[in-house]
Design a protein around this motif. Structure first.
Motif, short mmCIF file in Angstrom:
data_model
loop_
_atom_site.label_atom_id
_atom_site.label_comp_id
_atom_site.label_asym_id
_atom_site.label_seq_id
_atom_site.Cartn_x
_atom_site.Cartn_y
_atom_site.Cartn_z
N MET A 57 0.81 -1.19 0.00
CA MET A 57 0.00 0.00 0.00
C MET A 57 0.86 1.26 0.00
SD MET A 57 -3.03 0.89 -0.23
CE MET A 57 -4.58 1.16 0.49
N ALA A 58 1.93 1.23 0.76
CA ALA A 58 2.82 2.39 0.83
C ALA A 58 3.52 2.60 -0.52
CB ALA A 58 3.85 2.20 1.94
N TRP A 61 3.67 6.10 -2.90
CA TRP A 61 4.88 6.73 -3.44
C TRP A 61 4.82 6.85 -4.96
CZ3 TRP A 61 7.56 9.76 -0.69
CH2 TRP A 61 7.68 9.55 0.67
N ILE A 62 4.27 5.86 -5.62
CA ILE A 62 4.13 5.92 -7.07
C ILE A 62 3.18 7.06 -7.44
CG2 ILE A 62 3.20 4.71 -9.08
CD1 ILE A 62 4.30 2.13 -7.83
N PHE A 63 2.08 7.16 -6.72
CA PHE A 63 1.12 8.24 -6.97
C PHE A 63 1.76 9.61 -6.74
CE2 PHE A 63 -2.01 11.25 -5.30
CZ PHE A 63 -2.84 11.36 -6.42
N LEU A 64 2.49 9.76 -5.64
CA LEU A 64 3.13 11.04 -5.34
C LEU A 64 4.19 11.39 -6.37
CD1 LEU A 64 3.43 10.85 -1.46
CD2 LEU A 64 1.92 12.30 -2.81
#
Length: 93
Positions: free
Chosen positions: A1-2, A6-9
């Motif tokens: 999930m984390a 990070w990919i989204f950010l």
């Protein structure tokens, strides 16, 4: 999930760092003239598609009776990134 976060950010940061490209005048070549595939459109309208030398593509609807260009003709427009907007009088009498 984390990892997803990070990919989204990272993707959001990359998009925010992109700057809007300025519009510039271009000459484009007509690559196709076809009837509109959507039956809800006016059956007398044609769709003119053009491509600029830098790869920007754009379309314009023109009444068949007012069409004044052929595939291979050069038309004027303005490009912004990969979007091409053909001039109002492009391919019209």
């Amino acid at each position: 999930m984390a990892a997803r976060r990070w990919i989204f950010l990272a993707g959001a940061a990359a998009l925010l760092s992109c700057t809007e490209q300025p519009k510039h005048q271009v000459s484009a070549v007509v690559v196709s003239i076809a009837r509109n595939a959507n039956p809800k459109w006016d059956p007398h309208e044609l769709v003119v598609t053009a491509r600029s030398p830098d790869g920007a593509m754009g379309t314009k609807s023109v009444l068949a009776a007012r069409l004044n260009c052929r595939v291979g003709d050069t038309v004027h427009g303005s490009a912004q990134g990969l979007a091409l907007t053909l001039d109002d009088r492009a391919c019209q009498r």
